[in-house]
Design a protein around this motif. Structure first.
Motif, PDB file in Angstrom:
ATOM      1  N   ALA A  43       1.211   4.007  -3.024  1.00 21.33           N
ATOM      2  CA  ALA A  43       0.911   5.419  -2.782  1.00 21.33           C
ATOM      3  C   ALA A  43       2.089   6.297  -3.179  1.00 21.33           C
ATOM      4  O   ALA A  43       1.919   7.372  -3.772  1.00 21.33           O
ATOM      5  CB  ALA A  43       0.556   5.629  -1.309  1.00 21.33           C
ATOM      6  N   ALA A  44       3.311   5.848  -2.861  1.00 24.82           N
ATOM      7  CA  ALA A  44       4.498   6.631  -3.219  1.00 24.82           C
ATOM      8  C   ALA A  44       4.665   6.694  -4.737  1.00 24.82           C
ATOM      9  O   ALA A  44       5.032   7.749  -5.291  1.00 24.82           O
ATOM     10  CB  ALA A  44       5.728   6.027  -2.561  1.00 24.82           C
ATOM     11  N   VAL A  95      11.819   5.271  -6.461  1.00 24.63           N
ATOM     12  CA  VAL A  95      10.926   5.141  -5.296  1.00 24.63           C
ATOM     13  C   VAL A  95      11.314   3.887  -4.517  1.00 24.63           C
ATOM     14  O   VAL A  95      11.448   2.801  -5.096  1.00 24.63           O
ATOM     15  CB  VAL A  95       9.453   5.064  -5.740  1.00 24.63           C
ATOM     16  N   ASP A 151      -2.075  10.540  -6.292  1.00 25.07           N
ATOM     17  CA  ASP A 151      -1.518  11.547  -5.378  1.00 25.07           C
ATOM     18  C   ASP A 151      -1.536  11.055  -3.934  1.00 25.07           C
ATOM     19  O   ASP A 151      -1.944  11.777  -3.009  1.00 25.07           O
ATOM     20  CB  ASP A 151      -2.274  12.870  -5.503  1.00 25.07           C
ATOM     21  N   GLN A 152      -1.151   9.806  -3.727  1.00 29.23           N
ATOM     22  CA  GLN A 152      -1.013   9.157  -2.427  1.00 29.23           C
ATOM     23  C   GLN A 152      -2.349   8.928  -1.715  1.00 29.23           C
ATOM     24  O   GLN A 152      -2.373   8.584  -0.542  1.00 29.23           O
ATOM     25  CB  GLN A 152      -0.090   9.976  -1.494  1.00 29.23           C
ATOM     26  N   THR A 153      -3.442   9.105  -2.427  1.00 33.30           N
ATOM     27  CA  THR A 153      -4.758   8.939  -1.816  1.00 33.30           C
ATOM     28  C   THR A 153      -5.505   7.811  -2.501  1.00 33.30           C
ATOM     29  O   THR A 153      -5.454   7.680  -3.726  1.00 33.30           O
ATOM     30  CB  THR A 153      -5.574  10.235  -1.932  1.00 33.30           C
ATOM     31  N   SER A 208       0.830  -1.213   0.000  1.00 33.85           N
ATOM     32  CA  SER A 208       0.000   0.000   0.000  1.00 33.85           C
ATOM     33  C   SER A 208       0.859   1.257   0.000  1.00 33.85           C
ATOM     34  O   SER A 208       0.636   2.184  -0.798  1.00 33.85           O
ATOM     35  CB  SER A 208      -0.927  -0.007   1.220  1.00 33.85           C
ATOM     36  N   ALA A 209       1.851   1.318   0.906  1.00 32.34           N
ATOM     37  CA  ALA A 209       2.685   2.520   0.991  1.00 32.34           C
ATOM     38  C   ALA A 209       3.495   2.710  -0.291  1.00 32.34           C
ATOM     39  O   ALA A 209       3.673   3.840  -0.766  1.00 32.34           O
ATOM     40  CB  ALA A 209       3.609   2.419   2.201  1.00 32.34           C
ATOM     41  N   TYR A 210       3.983   1.602  -0.854  1.00 31.15           N
ATOM     42  CA  TYR A 210       4.761   1.682  -2.094  1.00 31.15           C
ATOM     43  C   TYR A 210       3.892   2.183  -3.242  1.00 31.15           C
ATOM     44  O   TYR A 210       4.305   3.054  -4.019  1.00 31.15           O
ATOM     45  CB  TYR A 210       5.341   0.306  -2.410  1.00 31.15           C
ATOM     46  N   TYR A 218      -4.679   4.254  -6.249  1.00 28.47           N
ATOM     47  CA  TYR A 218      -4.074   5.427  -5.627  1.00 28.47           C
ATOM     48  C   TYR A 218      -3.802   6.514  -6.660  1.00 28.47           C
ATOM     49  O   TYR A 218      -3.360   6.229  -7.772  1.00 28.47           O
ATOM     50  CB  TYR A 218      -2.758   5.046  -4.941  1.00 28.47           C
ATOM     51  N   SER A 255       2.331   6.731  -6.888  1.00 27.98           N
ATOM     52  CA  SER A 255       1.295   7.605  -7.450  1.00 27.98           C
ATOM     53  C   SER A 255       1.675   9.075  -7.387  1.00 27.98           C
ATOM     54  O   SER A 255       1.024   9.916  -8.019  1.00 27.98           O
ATOM     55  CB  SER A 255      -0.034   7.380  -6.723  1.00 27.98           C
ATOM     56  N   ARG A 256       2.727   9.417  -6.637  1.00 26.01           N
ATOM     57  CA  ARG A 256       3.168  10.817  -6.544  1.00 26.01           C
ATOM     58  C   ARG A 256       4.149  11.193  -7.646  1.00 26.01           C
ATOM     59  O   ARG A 256       4.457  12.363  -7.820  1.00 26.01           O
ATOM     60  CB  ARG A 256       3.831  11.058  -5.182  1.00 26.01           C
TER      61      ARG A 256
END
Length: 753
Positions: free
Chosen positions: A472-473, A534, A492-494, A468-470, A490, A475-476
């Protein structure tokens, strides 16, 4: 050796020609089946990162094959009842087809995923299907599916709850909602137009276009070639010899390709390229032998003796020439891409075929036709010193610097754009824009915020890991539209939507990165680097077209030094054994490199930068990555073709001279005078053959045809007729220098008849 090879043609010419005729019929029958067995891919190594990712995606996620993209366009918009009814029906039928492994459409995907499948103006919806199979089977399946679903029709909105159209939205009974992106483009049912594109259709269209192009190239090249042969040889009967040899070479080449497909994967581009090489070399070698035969007849030899001498001297040059062409083609075997390796294998077989025809069919025809190849009997030849080529060579020798420096400046100027060379992979833009796959590609690039062909596939190589965190990262990263993970979508991390719970394999987790960028653009490569930067929770593999482009570049960088070293060293050794000189092979390598750099620069200026209208092709701002390698190896071999012709004559004259500086100049002038006309004629004929390829609707073939024609013409005129005599005048007797200790060895190892 040459005597043994040509013996049957001299003793039993009719039998030789009967066997050639039987072989021609068999080859024509086999060759007619070659096109259907050729492959469309092979542009990246099977060991590359993108290839390994593709293997895992196919094995664990059912994502094998190629994309088939349908555009569904309606005046009422993608959310309108007409587009909804037809789009949903196509998606349902594709989903139930065993030849299709996956289907996405805006009428079946949950919000917001479906928004990436609708054009920015809301008028077009996309259906993206993955066709099962490999590069050989996918085009036929895609063709069948496209024929079933494409075209225009008037659909009436379904009643009874199939589609309920409101103000700017359409609710679809497949579990997916489609909200009109522009708010109000929906309208009454109307005409719906369905077009097919994507990689699968590009493969199909490339194969079909290549076959049409080959027929057109032959229809142009063969008549023009025959007319030029009549003009150069001053006899229709004499012109028949290289012409018939070339026709047999075409049939033989096609048969060679067909038979090789049972052993190796051959590229569809081999059809045009190797056919042109076979035709050009067969004519080239025939001309050389006919020219030498006429020369010996004019010296007063009888027909048998003249033919024997012509085959010994001319056959030697042909064998050397074919060997140097083969050496250059072997250079492509150092690259990991199947595309280049297959062309090297096919090209080598064609070179052997061309040499074989020159040493068997040509002397057999000369024996049977005899004096009929001349409109009138040849008498004692006029002194070559009175000819234009001799006087030109002497003029260059009188003022070598004045003649050579402007040519050098011109070649350097032509080669300067090579510093802007950018490499990419072929997509729909290698085809004419009038083809449907090309039109669909333009729609995807220009009317959609998300580029469906640019999707980056990321495989996290760990079992059951939380990504999940990866995701989200990722997506930025700039220009990333969304990242689909098992836990959600995801942006923009959302989390903006549901994820894909099936994106978990036995040993990997699959993330899909949607992007708006052209996968072959510089921006896409920067984005790929940013995605790599990333931090990931486990080792990752990247797939997709952007990664394929990067892998292709790495494959070329990996093989290029080895290929250059192979070509340079082996060519140097062969020319050393031919001439006994260390200087002349170095001169040949330097001048060939100079003319090739000028050719590359001209191609970048025309096709990559779009000058001269890109000669009618769609410019992309990059050059197909494998093209420079292919052009380098083929053009280098053909350039050495003429170098061998001239050096063989120079060495022959030098061996029978007093070996003074004046003898060096005389050997060069006489060699150019006696072989220059054949070299010029052969270059003109080769240029016509390659110009036939340049009529192709496939960008890669057109670039190759133009590049080879330019390389041959520049090499046979500017280099061979100006730079060579100028260089050899400046060097004098040093042209024939070799270390004193090596001379006995070179004398024993010299390649002679």
């Amino acid at each position: 050796m040459i005597d043994r090879l040509i013996g049957p043609a001299l003793r039993t010419p009719r039998l030789v020609l009967v066997l050639v005729g039987i072989g021609f019929v068999v080859c024509a029958a086999l060759g007619s089946q070659a096109a259907g067995r050729l492959s469309n891919g092979g542009f990246v190594s099977t060991d590359s990162e993108s290839a390994r990712a593709a293997d895992i995606l196919g094995r664990d996620y059912g994502m094998s094959g190629a994309q088939l993209v349908f555009t569904i366009e309606s005046p009422g918009g993608a959310a309108g009842p007409a587009a909804t009814t037809r789009g949903r029906r196509i998606a349902q039928q594709l989903a139930g087809d065993p030849r299709v492994s996956g289907v996405m459409s805006p009428w079946t995907e949950p919000i917001p995923n479906n928004q990436t499948l609708v054009s920015s103006d809301g008028r077009i919806g996309l259906i993206v299907a993955t066709v099962r199979g490999d590069e050989n089977s996918v085009p036929a399946v895609a063709n069948e599916l496209a024929a079933e679903f494409t075209g225009s029709s008037v659909d009436v909105a379904a009643r009874g709850g199939d589609a309920v159209v409101g103000q700017g939205d359409a609710s679809v009974g497949q579990g997916g909602d489609l909200t009109n992106r522009q708010g109000g483009v929906t309208g009454p049912a109307g005409e719906v137009t369905v077009r097919a594109g994507g990689q699968a259709m590009v493969w199909r269209d490339t194969g079909q276009q290549t076959q049409r192009d080959l027929a057109l190239a032959e229809a142009i090249a063969l008549p023009l070639t025959f007319l030029l042969l009549v003009w150069f040889l001053r006899s229709p009967v004499a012109a028949l010899i290289p012409f018939l040899t070339g026709v047999v070479a075409i049939a033989g080449t096609s048969a060679v390709l067909y038979l090789m497909t049972f052993a190796v994967q051959l590229s569809v581009f081999a059809l045009n390229i190797t056919t042109a090489i076979g035709l050009a070399l067969a004519i080239d070698y025939s001309l050389l032998i006919i020219g030498r035969y006429r020369e010996e007849i004019a010296r007063g030899r009888d027909r048998t003796e003249a033919l024997t001498v012509a085959m010994r001297r001319g056959g030697r040059a042909v064998s050397f020439s074919g060997t140097t062409v083969g050496i250059a083609l072997i250079g492509m075997l150092f690259f990991p891409m199947a595309f280049l390796r297959s062309l090297a294998s096919a090209g080598l077989a064609v070179v052997v075929l061309s040499i074989g025809l020159a040493l068997t069919m040509v002397p057999a025809l000369l024996v049977l036709l005899g004096d009929r190849i001349n409109r009138k009997p040849l008498r004692e030849a006029a002194p070559v010193e009175s000819g234009l080529l001799y006087r030109t060579a002497r003029g260059v020798q009188r003022r070598p610097a004045m003649c050579a420096l402007p040519i050098l400046a011109l070649l350097l100027l032509l080669g300067s754009p090579i510093v802007g060379l950018r490499l990419g992979l072929p997509d729909d833009r290698v085809l004419p824009g009038t083809l449907e796959s090309g039109r669909v590609g333009e729609v995807l690039r220009n009317r959609f915020d998300d580029n469906a062909t640019g999707t980056v596939q990321v495989l996290v190589r760990a079992r059951g890991i939380d990504v999940s965190a990866y995701a989200a990262a990722l997506s930025r990263v700039p220009d990333v539209q969304a990242v689909v993970a098992p836990t959600g979508t995801y942006a923009d991390q959302t989390i903006v939507g549901p994820g894909d719970p099936t994106a978990v394999g036995p040993d990997t987790v699959h993330l899909t990165v949607a992007t708006r960028l052209d996968p072959y653009s510089t921006a896409a490569q920067r984005q790929l680097n940013a995605l790599r930067a990333v931090g990931s929770p486990a080792p990752v593999l990247f797939g997709g077209l952007a990664q394929q482009a990067e892998d292709a570049g790495q494959g070329i960088a990996q093989g290029l030094p080895k290929a250059i070293a192979w070509i340079a060293i082996i060519t140097f050794v062969l020319l050393l054994l031919l001439t006994g000189s260390v200087v002349l092979p170095v001169k040949a390598l330097v001048l060939n490199t100079l003319s090739l750099s000028a050719t590359f620069g001209a191609l970048v200026w025309i096709f990559q930068w779009g000058h001269l209208g890109g000669l009618g092709v769609r410019t992309t701002g990059y050059t197909i990555g494998t093209l420079p390698v292919l052009l380098f190896c083929v053009a280098f071999g053909l350039s050495m073709d003429y170098e061998v012709f001239l050096l063989a004559r120079f060495a022959e004259e030098w061996e029978h001279s007093g070996r003074t500086r004046a003898d060096n100049d005389n050997a060069v002038a006489l060699g150019i005078a006696r072989s220059g006309r054949i070299v010029t004629a052969a270059a003109a004929l080769m240029a016509v053959v390659f110009a036939g390829i340049a009529t192709s609707g496939v960008t890669m073939n057109r670039m190759l045809g133009v590049g080879l024609a330019l390389a041959v013409l520049m090499d046979a005129t500017l280099v061979r007729m100006v730079l060579v005599p100028a260089f050899m005048r400046v060097m004098g007797t040093a042209n024939w220098w070799a270390p004193a200790r090596s001379r006995p060895l070179l004398e024993r190892a010299a390649l002679r008849e």
